[in-house]
Design a protein around this motif. Structure first.
Motif, PDB file in Angstrom:
ATOM      1  N   PHE A   1     -28.357 -18.781 114.943  1.00 24.38           N
ATOM      2  CA  PHE A   1     -28.841 -17.476 114.479  1.00 24.38           C
ATOM      3  C   PHE A   1     -27.806 -16.714 113.661  1.00 24.38           C
ATOM      4  N   LEU A   2     -26.784 -17.427 113.210  1.00 22.86           N
ATOM      5  CA  LEU A   2     -25.689 -16.792 112.479  1.00 22.86           C
ATOM      6  C   LEU A   2     -26.146 -16.006 111.259  1.00 22.86           C
ATOM      7  N   ILE A   3     -27.037 -16.601 110.484  1.00 23.03           N
ATOM      8  CA  ILE A   3     -27.447 -15.934 109.241  1.00 23.03           C
ATOM      9  C   ILE A   3     -28.198 -14.647 109.559  1.00 23.03           C
ATOM     10  N   TYR A   4     -29.074 -14.737 110.563  1.00 25.63           N
ATOM     11  CA  TYR A   4     -29.814 -13.542 110.998  1.00 25.63           C
ATOM     12  C   TYR A   4     -28.847 -12.444 111.430  1.00 25.63           C
ATOM     13  N   LYS A   5     -27.862 -12.811 112.206  1.00 27.02           N
ATOM     14  CA  LYS A   5     -26.894 -11.821 112.681  1.00 27.02           C
ATOM     15  C   LYS A   5     -26.054 -11.270 111.523  1.00 27.02           C
ATOM     16  N   GLN A   6     -25.806 -12.125 110.545  1.00 26.68           N
ATOM     17  CA  GLN A   6     -25.021 -11.688 109.388  1.00 26.68           C
ATOM     18  C   GLN A   6     -25.776 -10.660 108.552  1.00 26.68           C
ATOM     19  N   VAL A   7     -27.078 -10.845 108.422  1.00 27.55           N
ATOM     20  CA  VAL A   7     -27.895  -9.851 107.714  1.00 27.55           C
ATOM     21  C   VAL A   7     -27.793  -8.512 108.453  1.00 27.55           C
ATOM     22  N   ASN A   8     -27.883  -8.572 109.781  1.00 25.97           N
ATOM     23  CA  ASN A   8     -27.724  -7.369 110.592  1.00 25.97           C
ATOM     24  C   ASN A   8     -26.362  -6.726 110.329  1.00 25.97           C
ATOM     25  N   TYR A   9     -25.338  -7.539 110.371  1.00 29.78           N
ATOM     26  CA  TYR A   9     -23.964  -7.058 110.213  1.00 29.78           C
ATOM     27  C   TYR A   9     -23.758  -6.361 108.865  1.00 29.78           C
ATOM     28  N   ARG A  10     -24.279  -6.947 107.815  1.00 32.89           N
ATOM     29  CA  ARG A  10     -24.110  -6.364 106.469  1.00 32.89           C
ATOM     30  C   ARG A  10     -24.698  -4.960 106.396  1.00 32.89           C
ATOM     31  N   ILE A  11     -25.872  -4.784 106.973  1.00 30.26           N
ATOM     32  CA  ILE A  11     -26.510  -3.469 106.910  1.00 30.26           C
ATOM     33  C   ILE A  11     -25.804  -2.483 107.841  1.00 30.26           C
ATOM     34  N   GLU A  12     -25.314  -3.001 108.953  1.00 31.86           N
ATOM     35  CA  GLU A  12     -24.526  -2.159 109.864  1.00 31.86           C
ATOM     36  C   GLU A  12     -23.347  -1.519 109.100  1.00 31.86           C
ATOM     37  N   LYS A  13     -22.657  -2.329 108.319  1.00 34.61           N
ATOM     38  CA  LYS A  13     -21.520  -1.816 107.544  1.00 34.61           C
ATOM     39  C   LYS A  13     -21.961  -0.728 106.566  1.00 34.61           C
TER      40      LYS A  13
ATOM     41  N   SER B   1     -27.664  -1.087 116.883  1.00 31.00           N
ATOM     42  CA  SER B   1     -29.024  -1.010 117.418  1.00 31.00           C
ATOM     43  C   SER B   1     -30.011  -0.500 116.377  1.00 31.00           C
ATOM     44  N   LEU B   2     -29.549   0.418 115.548  1.00 32.51           N
ATOM     45  CA  LEU B   2     -30.437   0.918 114.495  1.00 32.51           C
ATOM     46  C   LEU B   2     -30.833  -0.214 113.555  1.00 32.51           C
ATOM     47  N   VAL B   3     -29.866  -1.008 113.138  1.00 38.51           N
ATOM     48  CA  VAL B   3     -30.173  -2.115 112.221  1.00 38.51           C
ATOM     49  C   VAL B   3     -31.098  -3.131 112.877  1.00 38.51           C
ATOM     50  N   SER B   4     -30.738  -3.582 114.066  1.00 38.59           N
ATOM     51  CA  SER B   4     -31.574  -4.613 114.682  1.00 38.59           C
ATOM     52  C   SER B   4     -32.977  -4.089 114.958  1.00 38.59           C
ATOM     53  N   SER B   5     -33.070  -2.791 115.246  1.00 38.47           N
ATOM     54  CA  SER B   5     -34.412  -2.266 115.495  1.00 38.47           C
ATOM     55  C   SER B   5     -35.207  -2.099 114.201  1.00 38.47           C
ATOM     56  N   ILE B   6     -34.529  -1.919 113.096  1.00 38.23           N
ATOM     57  CA  ILE B   6     -35.236  -1.857 111.811  1.00 38.23           C
ATOM     58  C   ILE B   6     -35.717  -3.247 111.390  1.00 38.23           C
ATOM     59  N   ILE B   7     -34.822  -4.216 111.476  1.00 42.53           N
ATOM     60  CA  ILE B   7     -35.164  -5.558 111.007  1.00 42.53           C
ATOM     61  C   ILE B   7     -36.278  -6.173 111.847  1.00 42.53           C
ATOM     62  N   GLU B   8     -36.118  -6.102 113.155  1.00 43.46           N
ATOM     63  CA  GLU B   8     -37.145  -6.675 114.013  1.00 43.46           C
ATOM     64  C   GLU B   8     -38.383  -5.774 114.019  1.00 43.46           C
ATOM     65  N   GLY B   9     -38.132  -4.457 114.050  1.00 48.02           N
ATOM     66  CA  GLY B   9     -39.237  -3.503 114.091  1.00 48.02           C
ATOM     67  C   GLY B   9     -40.124  -3.572 112.861  1.00 48.02           C
ATOM     68  N   SER B  10     -39.525  -3.867 111.738  1.00 51.54           N
ATOM     69  CA  SER B  10     -40.309  -3.986 110.514  1.00 51.54           C
ATOM     70  C   SER B  10     -41.283  -5.166 110.602  1.00 51.54           C
ATOM     71  N   LEU B  11     -40.800  -6.291 111.128  1.00 58.06           N
ATOM     72  CA  LEU B  11     -41.701  -7.429 111.334  1.00 58.06           C
ATOM     73  C   LEU B  11     -42.837  -7.005 112.264  1.00 58.06           C
ATOM     74  N   HIS B  12     -42.477  -6.260 113.296  1.00 60.05           N
ATOM     75  CA  HIS B  12     -43.488  -5.813 114.256  1.00 60.05           C
ATOM     76  C   HIS B  12     -44.508  -4.884 113.603  1.00 60.05           C
ATOM     77  N   GLN B  13     -44.056  -3.966 112.768  1.00 59.92           N
ATOM     78  CA  GLN B  13     -44.998  -3.060 112.094  1.00 59.92           C
ATOM     79  C   GLN B  13     -45.941  -3.841 111.177  1.00 59.92           C
ATOM     80  N   HIS B  14     -45.414  -4.838 110.491  1.00 59.95           N
ATOM     81  CA  HIS B  14     -46.283  -5.690 109.667  1.00 59.95           C
ATOM     82  C   HIS B  14     -47.319  -6.395 110.545  1.00 59.95           C
ATOM     83  N   PHE B  15     -46.850  -6.854 111.698  1.00 60.25           N
ATOM     84  CA  PHE B  15     -47.762  -7.526 112.640  1.00 60.25           C
ATOM     85  C   PHE B  15     -48.872  -6.575 113.111  1.00 60.25           C
ATOM     86  N   LEU B  16     -48.478  -5.368 113.481  1.00 61.95           N
ATOM     87  CA  LEU B  16     -49.460  -4.387 113.955  1.00 61.95           C
ATOM     88  C   LEU B  16     -50.458  -4.028 112.860  1.00 61.95           C
TER      89      LEU B  16
END
Lengths: 224, 224
Positions: free
Chosen positions: B153-165, B179-194
DNA sequence: ATAATATTGATAGTAATACTATTACTTTTG
DNA sequence: CAAAAGTAATAGTATTACTATCAATATTAT
């Protein structure tokens, strides 16, 4: 809470079971031990045969209560959200201050759960653990739309709806109340998951909890 | 973007495959059609046998590229996040204004994806669809910790890290950047799902998109 | 108390899944 | 053009996710 809840039967959609597990000793054993076994080995590895062995009963007997393991998981999830809804309503009535009420609600849906011993055959702490790990699977499959139409997710949506109304009370101008609520409820499970498995992409740990993150977020976001 | 990306090979963790699918025609056919087939019938119903039939090839040939369908899904996800990361870096370099840069990044990870034809054998729009429906399954299973250690999951975490910075650049005092970044990235997928399945608990629809929700959220939250 | 009924357990069986192994055929490459 | 690599076909195994049947055991009704 103990005395109160022990007199209340959590109601779930009857389409989720073949025979109501609350009506017999075996049924309750199925609920109790399916929670423990799913926590232990994960939903993918979980089978009715293994559950049968665990409770010294037969695979075929379990099929008399639940059509398949997916419906059992949806049943457990519904039970969980009904229990959350009960606690939500109970602990927010009579709070006058709108923001305090909302904050209480957010605390209920995001906090870590400890077993409250109110229901003998359900360990709420372990159920919360499996909700964190497995709840997503109740939605993410090709039957969502059909099952949604059948009302399998009504209680979950109702928890969302209740908090949405509280947001509107705090700030009627905020334009994304629904998305904010659904992102908090689902996002909180996700933050708990990350805390347990991908620690580098969350601030949550033994000291900081998802509740702090979301309370801070909501307070700042809804400020007028 | 077309010309540029066509010269770039998206790199994923080699532990995810037995034989690199990018190195043969059959491998590319596997990638291309697994995306289409998972979209069509869902990950649970997807099997290597069915994929073999779809591409007029044999089950056993597919096993020579991927150990099992789970690793194939993790491969596709890694590919997706590597592609997102590429677009993220590419489109945010040279943006001077810190907030504008962050907003661009959030747009990249939350927006709806259209096929950009840059890679012949990957339809990014369909891949995005299966990420929305299935990505959660790459994490939610009993092997997460082991696979996380192996770097799946390195690439996924790296995307998170870049936005965190980027968040830290905008507001170093904000206490929950991860937490803000991970909740945006995952939350966005969830909003699309909903938006696609549980429309009553999201504000997102054909007019309002998750990007608007999250841009509004971040701007208000990071205001000093 | 006993007959009727419901519940549970044991066993067997089926189709599909998720593979592994072997062999033979076909392409690529040196 | 021979060797090597890649692919297809077939067969086989253990497990899963059920269904069906029947016997044994509880429960309840009279």
């Amino acid at each position: 809470m103990i005395d109160l809840l022990s007199n209340i039967k959590i109601q779930v959609n009857p389409k989720l079971y073949v025979k109501d597990p609350e009506t017999s000793a075996l049924g309750k054993k199925i609920i109790q031990n399916s929670i423990l076994l799913i926590d232990e080995i994960g939903f993918e590895e979980f089978t009715f045969k293994k559950l049968g062995e665990k409770i010294s009963s037969n695979e075929s007997s379990i099929y008399r209560y639940f059509e398949n393991k997916h419906k059992l998981l949806v049943y457990l999830s519904s039970w969980y959200w009904a229990w959350i809804e009960y606690r939500l309503v109970f602990s927010t009535t009579n709070i006058e201050n709108k923001l305090e009420k909302l904050k209480k609600a957010i605390t209920i849906v995001t906090e870590n759960i400890e077993d409250d011993y109110s229901t003998a055959h359900v360990n709420e702490a372990v159920l919360n653990k499996i909700i964190i790990e497995e709840f997503t699977k109740t939605l993410h499959n090709k039957h969502v739309d059909k099952e949604n139409k059948e009302g399998f997710f009504l209680i979950y949506k109702q928890v969302n709806y209740r908090i949405e109304k509280m947001i509107e009370e705090v700030n009627p101008e905020y334009p994304f109340a629904k998305s904010l609520v659904s992102s908090i409820i689902e996002g909180s499970l996700h933050q708990h998951f990350l805390k347990n498995h991908l620690k580098t992409i969350t601030n949550c740990n033994s000291e900081i909890n998802p509740t702090s993150f979301y309370l801070h977020l909501v307070e700042n976001l809804l400020k007028k």
